[in-house]
Structures are given as structure tokens and as C-alpha cells.
Scaffold this motif. Structure first.
Motif, PDB file in Angstrom:
ATOM      1  N   VAL A  20      27.585  70.122  65.410  1.00  0.00           N
ATOM      2  CA  VAL A  20      26.634  70.849  66.255  1.00  0.00           C
ATOM      3  C   VAL A  20      27.136  72.268  66.520  1.00  0.00           C
ATOM      4  CG1 VAL A  20      25.487  70.895  68.498  1.00  0.00           C
ATOM      5  CG2 VAL A  20      25.833  68.716  67.322  1.00  0.00           C
ATOM      6  N   PHE A  21      28.433  72.397  66.792  1.00  0.00           N
ATOM      7  CA  PHE A  21      29.031  73.707  67.066  1.00  0.00           C
ATOM      8  C   PHE A  21      28.850  74.652  65.880  1.00  0.00           C
ATOM      9  CE2 PHE A  21      32.840  76.424  66.661  1.00  0.00           C
ATOM     10  CZ  PHE A  21      32.731  77.169  67.829  1.00  0.00           C
ATOM     11  N   ILE A  22      29.184  74.192  64.680  1.00  0.00           N
ATOM     12  CA  ILE A  22      29.079  75.038  63.485  1.00  0.00           C
ATOM     13  C   ILE A  22      27.625  75.373  63.187  1.00  0.00           C
ATOM     14  CG2 ILE A  22      29.447  75.069  60.980  1.00  0.00           C
ATOM     15  CD1 ILE A  22      32.024  73.458  61.482  1.00  0.00           C
ATOM     16  N   ALA A  23      26.732  74.415  63.384  1.00  0.00           N
ATOM     17  CA  ALA A  23      25.305  74.676  63.164  1.00  0.00           C
ATOM     18  C   ALA A  23      24.807  75.766  64.107  1.00  0.00           C
ATOM     19  CB  ALA A  23      24.499  73.392  63.365  1.00  0.00           C
ATOM     20  N   GLN A  24      25.236  75.735  65.358  1.00  0.00           N
ATOM     21  CA  GLN A  24      24.818  76.742  66.328  1.00  0.00           C
ATOM     22  C   GLN A  24      25.433  78.102  66.027  1.00  0.00           C
ATOM     23  OE1 GLN A  24      25.963  74.828  69.987  1.00  0.00           O
ATOM     24  NE2 GLN A  24      24.086  73.603  70.107  1.00  0.00           N
ATOM     25  N   VAL A  25      26.691  78.105  65.600  1.00  0.00           N
ATOM     26  CA  VAL A  25      27.354  79.365  65.251  1.00  0.00           C
ATOM     27  C   VAL A  25      26.636  80.056  64.103  1.00  0.00           C
ATOM     28  CG1 VAL A  25      29.439  80.336  64.204  1.00  0.00           C
ATOM     29  CG2 VAL A  25      29.632  78.766  66.137  1.00  0.00           C
ATOM     30  N   TYR A  26      26.195  79.265  63.110  1.00  0.00           N
ATOM     31  CA  TYR A  26      25.516  79.838  61.946  1.00  0.00           C
ATOM     32  C   TYR A  26      23.996  79.859  62.122  1.00  0.00           C
ATOM     33  CZ  TYR A  26      29.812  79.936  59.215  1.00  0.00           C
ATOM     34  OH  TYR A  26      31.073  80.214  58.749  1.00  0.00           O
ATOM     35  N   ALA A  27      23.523  79.522  63.345  1.00  0.00           N
ATOM     36  CA  ALA A  27      22.089  79.559  63.668  1.00  0.00           C
ATOM     37  C   ALA A  27      21.273  78.695  62.720  1.00  0.00           C
ATOM     38  CB  ALA A  27      21.581  81.001  63.637  1.00  0.00           C
ATOM     39  N   VAL A  28      21.782  77.495  62.447  1.00  0.00           N
ATOM     40  CA  VAL A  28      21.077  76.533  61.589  1.00  0.00           C
ATOM     41  C   VAL A  28      20.506  75.434  62.480  1.00  0.00           C
ATOM     42  CG1 VAL A  28      21.294  74.856  59.722  1.00  0.00           C
ATOM     43  CG2 VAL A  28      22.596  76.999  59.643  1.00  0.00           C
ATOM     44  N   ASP A  29      19.209  75.218  62.388  1.00  0.00           N
ATOM     45  CA  ASP A  29      18.568  74.174  63.182  1.00  0.00           C
ATOM     46  C   ASP A  29      18.625  72.846  62.433  1.00  0.00           C
ATOM     47  OD1 ASP A  29      17.830  75.866  65.291  1.00  0.00           O
ATOM     48  OD2 ASP A  29      16.018  76.521  64.225  1.00  0.00           O
ATOM     49  N   LEU A  30      19.194  71.850  63.075  1.00  0.00           N
ATOM     50  CA  LEU A  30      19.279  70.516  62.483  1.00  0.00           C
ATOM     51  C   LEU A  30      18.175  69.636  63.062  1.00  0.00           C
ATOM     52  CD1 LEU A  30      23.151  69.868  62.577  1.00  0.00           C
ATOM     53  CD2 LEU A  30      21.758  70.699  60.675  1.00  0.00           C
ATOM     54  N   SER A  31      17.542  68.862  62.200  1.00  0.00           N
ATOM     55  CA  SER A  31      16.473  67.957  62.622  1.00  0.00           C
ATOM     56  C   SER A  31      17.052  66.641  63.126  1.00  0.00           C
ATOM     57  CB  SER A  31      15.532  67.683  61.451  1.00  0.00           C
ATOM     58  OG  SER A  31      16.224  66.968  60.429  1.00  0.00           O
ATOM     59  N   VAL A  32      16.186  65.822  63.704  1.00  0.00           N
ATOM     60  CA  VAL A  32      16.619  64.497  64.145  1.00  0.00           C
ATOM     61  C   VAL A  32      17.145  63.697  62.958  1.00  0.00           C
ATOM     62  CG1 VAL A  32      15.847  62.313  65.163  1.00  0.00           C
ATOM     63  CG2 VAL A  32      14.999  64.479  66.079  1.00  0.00           C
ATOM     64  N   GLY A  33      16.490  63.843  61.814  1.00  0.00           N
ATOM     65  CA  GLY A  33      16.945  63.158  60.601  1.00  0.00           C
ATOM     66  C   GLY A  33      18.338  63.595  60.187  1.00  0.00           C
ATOM     67  N   ASP A  34      18.627  64.894  60.356  1.00  0.00           N
ATOM     68  CA  ASP A  34      19.961  65.406  60.028  1.00  0.00           C
ATOM     69  C   ASP A  34      21.021  64.764  60.926  1.00  0.00           C
ATOM     70  OD1 ASP A  34      19.099  67.099  57.992  1.00  0.00           O
ATOM     71  OD2 ASP A  34      18.669  68.731  59.398  1.00  0.00           O
TER      72      ASP A  34
END
Length: 448
Positions: A332-346
């Protein structure tokens, strides 16, 4: 005369050794540096005081302590598991032990990463950082699950012991113990020799435990003197979030599972896990802590050798709850740092991948980072994002190792209770394992 305070005395000495090491390390870092300041001549050589203490004395004592613990891992696991297996009255019991242990380890891992993702989404540790990793990180490719299963069976058991391949050692020890049980009088004679060897090795564990405060002091002094606190200043939110989730998992999840599935008092288990947890915290290695974890399971928790000798080493190999928590928060931290939205499926894929990977990457060097790389690739996040958290991972690794060994003993207690192999009187005795008469490491009689 028995000394009821012996256990508490050891715990106290280890704790004060840890605190003293931290204080000395911080003082050394504050007063000295590693560039040669405050140096002096020895036999014509310019020796830094900082280097002499940190890279010399503390490093030597700490590494000898860890090496001494690791020295016992292979003989202890092999001898203990052979003893436990050859004494099994029912061959089918081995399958039940394995099935229950693996299912419980997978369950706790799934809960761990689910908690981590939930809290990380709520807290959002990576929001507003907007960092771009300039350094590359490459992880060794993890083997497939099929290859892991194949590699569990050793072609050379001696080589497996030399390399410390725990899964192969477990498989060979189980097969060897079963063969002993089927060999009649020859197996009985050999079994008595293994029982004697087991007592000798456990006595050696006791000797090393009494030297633990000095080893812990040296390890913590070196770590405190070398860790760069400015490294994790920008990652403080991530750092404390991982610590919080680890605490929740260790102090809430395990006690609830223990109470629900076995009915035993979880506070007693947490109390008796103090020595093993302190060892795990200072060594950052479930394998190096294995002798102490086994001693705790047998002599303090009352888990029969036939269960502890199988479930505890298996947990030290495949139980990755602490690492799973790091993976969940880090993803979650890395996704937020790189501004990548993860879905519920992810997120569901992260939970599934990390849970299965807890077994699929067992025995692979750098398992925590390999597992995280697998998870990031699975949801399309840049693997180089791992470089952002490596700086603080050493400190977090200490805490998650303590959580892992607590999980190992929790699962072992649940399995032992379900198999009727738990000495409940010993478990509920707060002084069990601390009295003089308990230090003989006798195997516990099976419950009738």
C-alpha cells in the motif's frame, strides 16, 4: 534448593543487556564516529576507538553468539524430530500433525496480511511523500511451488544439513524416524541413543541461554551505533504503522485464536514467550532462535516432543506472519508513493499471493524481499520501490521475528491440545521450566 525466580532472572538480565547495549551504542554514535576521530596508536597502527569497539569487540561477541545458536539448529531439529517421529504410536498421526500445522500457519498468515492492508488503507502512510526511487533493487527469482515441493526431498541428506536446508532436514528426519519405528529392536536401541543425544543438546541450549545477556548486549550496541536514524525519518509513518500491526497480530490475533481453538489461557503463553521473544528480537532470525523456542514449547508450555519437534521447526521455516504484515503495509505504501490506485481485486490478489508464498519461498535466501517482489509484480507495482523501505527494514525485522516465534508456539499449542499431547498442568504453572528440577529436559509423558 529450587529457585522459582530463575526464569524471571534470565528475562530480566536479557532485557537489561538489550537496554544497556542500546544506550552504549547511542553514546558511541554521539561521541565518536567511524572516520578516525578519537583514535590512538597500537603497534604503530592508527586505530579508531569507534572501530575497535563497534566493528571489533561488539561485532565479534555478537557474531559468536549468533553462530553458537545457529550451531545448534541442525543437530537439534534432526535429533528432536527423529525422537518425536520414532515414538509416534499411530503413523496416521504424522499426517494429521502436518495438515493441522500447515493450515493454521496459512490461516495466521492470511489474517496478518489482511490486517496490514486494512490498517495501511486507513492510515495511508505513503500519501504526500511522492518519492521517486533512483536506486535499483533486484531480487532473485523465486522458484515455482512445484520446484519447492521437489526440492523438499534431499538427494544428499548430509549436504542438506551442511547447508541448513530446513525443509530437507525435516523430511529426512521424519523418514528416518518412521524407519526406526518399523525396525524393531534395532530401532529401539537407536532410539535410546537419540534420546540421550537430545538431552545433551538441550543441556547445551541451557548453557547458551545463560550467556545470552552478553550476546544480546553486543548485538544491540553494534546495531545502535551503526543504524542511521535519519534514514527512517521520512518513513516514520510507515515504520510505526508496521510496528502497530505487528503488535495487534501478536497481542490480539494469536491470543484470540488460542482461546477459541484450544481454550487455553493466552496470557500464560504470552508470559512464557518472553525469553524466546527477546532472543528473536535481538537475533532477527527464527532459525537462530529455534533452540530457545523449542525449549519454551517443551518445558514451559508443556507441549509433547512428538508435536513440538515437528511443528516448531516447520513454523520457523514457513511461518511468515511478520513478513506478511510488512508486505501488506509496504504494498500500500509503495502504491501511494507512486500514485498507483489498487482495486479490491488487486488487494485480494496480494493476500492470496503472500499467503501461498509463505510456503512457496521457504528456504530461499532473502525470503522477505523475494516475497515482496513477487507481490509487487503481481499487482503491477515497480519492484524498485523496495529500495524505499530497505533502510528501516532491519529494525522492523527484529520485531516481526519476535512475532513469528510467538506464532510458532501458538500453533504448536493448538495442535498439541487437539492431539491430547499438551501437559495442561505444566502450561498453567507460571513457574514451569524455571525450577531446578525442570532443567533436565525430560520428554513429557503422553496424556492418557
Amino acid at each position: 534448593m529450587a529457585n522459582p525466580a530463575q526464569k524471571h532472572s534470565l528475562t530480566t538480565r536479557i532485557f537489561f543487556g538489550m537496554i544497556a547495549g542500546i544506550i552504549i551504542g547511542i553514546l558511541l554514535r554521539t561521541l565518536f564516529d567511524d572516520s578516525g576521530d578519537f583514535s590512538f596508536g597500537v603497534f604503530g597502527l592508527n586505530v579508531s576507538t569507534y572501530a575497535l569497539l563497534v566493528d571489533g569487540i561488539f561485532n565479534i561477541i555478537g557474531q559468536i553468539f549468533i553462530a553458537s545458536l545457529q550451531m545448534l539448529v541442525v543437530p537439534l531439529v534432526f535429533i528432536s524430530l527423529v525422537c518425536g517421529t520414532c515414538n509416534l504410536s499411530e503413523p496416521s498421526k504424522l499426517g494429521r500433525l502436518g495438515g493441522k500445522s500447515i493450515l493454521l500457519y496459512l490461516l495466521t498468515t492470511a489474517i496478518a496480511i489482511s490486517l496490514a492492508i486494512t490498517f495501511a488503507i486507513i492510515v495511508s502512510p505513503g500519501e504526500g511523500i511522492n518519492l521517486q526511487a533512483d536506486v535499483d533493487f533486484s531480487a532473485n527469482e523465486a522458484p515455482s511451488l512445484a520446484q519447492v515441493i521437489i526440492d523438499m526431498f534431499p538427494t544428499n541428506p548430509i549436504n542438506a544439513m551442511a547447508e541448513g536446508n530446513m525443509l530437507q532436514i525435516i523430511v529426512f528426519a521424519v523418514l528416518f524416524g518412521v524407519a526406526m519405528a518399523m525396525a524393531g529392536s534395532a530401532g529401539d536401541r537407536l532410539g535410546k541413543m537419540f534420546e540421550d543425544l537430545n538431552k545433551v543438546v538441550m543441556r547445551l541450549v541451557t548453557i547458551l541461554m545463560n550467556l545470552a545477556p552478553y550476546g544480546v548486549f553486543a548485538l544491540m550496541a553494534k546495531l545502535s551505533a551503526t543504524i542511521g536514524f535519519d534514514t527512517f525519518a521520512s518513513l516514520v509513518k510507515y515504520f510505526f504503522l508496521v510496528l502497530f500491526v505487528l503488535a495487534v497480530h501478536g497481542l490480539v490475533t494469536y491470543p484470540v485464536l488460542l482461546k477459541v481453538l484450544s481454550g487455553m489461557n493466552p496470557l500464560m503463553l504470552l508470559r512464557k514467550m518472553r525469553d524466546a521473544a527477546l532472543f528473536a528480537f535481538s537475533t532477527s532470525s527464527s532459525s537462530a532462535t529455534l533452540p530457545v523456542t523449542l525449549e519454551t514449547a517443551r518445558n514451559k508450555l508443556g507441549i509433547n516432543n512428538s508435536v513440538s519437534s515437528f511443528t516448531i521447526p516447520l513454523g520457523a521455516t514457513i511461518n511468515m506472519d511478520g513478513t506478511a504484515i510488512m508486505q501488506g503495509v509496504a504494498t500500500v505504501f509503495i502504491a501511494q508513493v507512486y500514485a498507483v490506485d489498487l482495486s479490491v481485486g488487486d488487494y485480494l490478489m496480494v493476500i492470496l499471493t503472500a499467503t501461498l508464498a509463505s510456503i512457496g519461498t521457504a528456504g530461499v535466501p532473502g525470503v522477505g524481499l523475494i516475497m515482496l517482489a513477487m507481490v509487487l509484480q503481481q499487482v503491477g507495482l515497480p519492484v524498485e520501490g523496495i529500495a524505499l523501505i530497505i533502510g528501516v527494514d532491519r529494525l522492523l525485522d527484529m520485531t516481526r521475528t519476535a512475532v513469528n516465534v510467538t506464532g510458532d508456539c501458538t500453533v504448536a499449542t493448538i495442535v498439541a491440545k487437539s492431539e491430547g499431547e499438551l501437559d495442561e498442568a505444566r502450561y498453567n504453572d507460571p513457574d514451569a521450566g524455571s525450577r531446578e528440577e525442570d532443567v533436565d529436559f525430560e520428554d513429557f509423558e503422553k496424556n492418557k
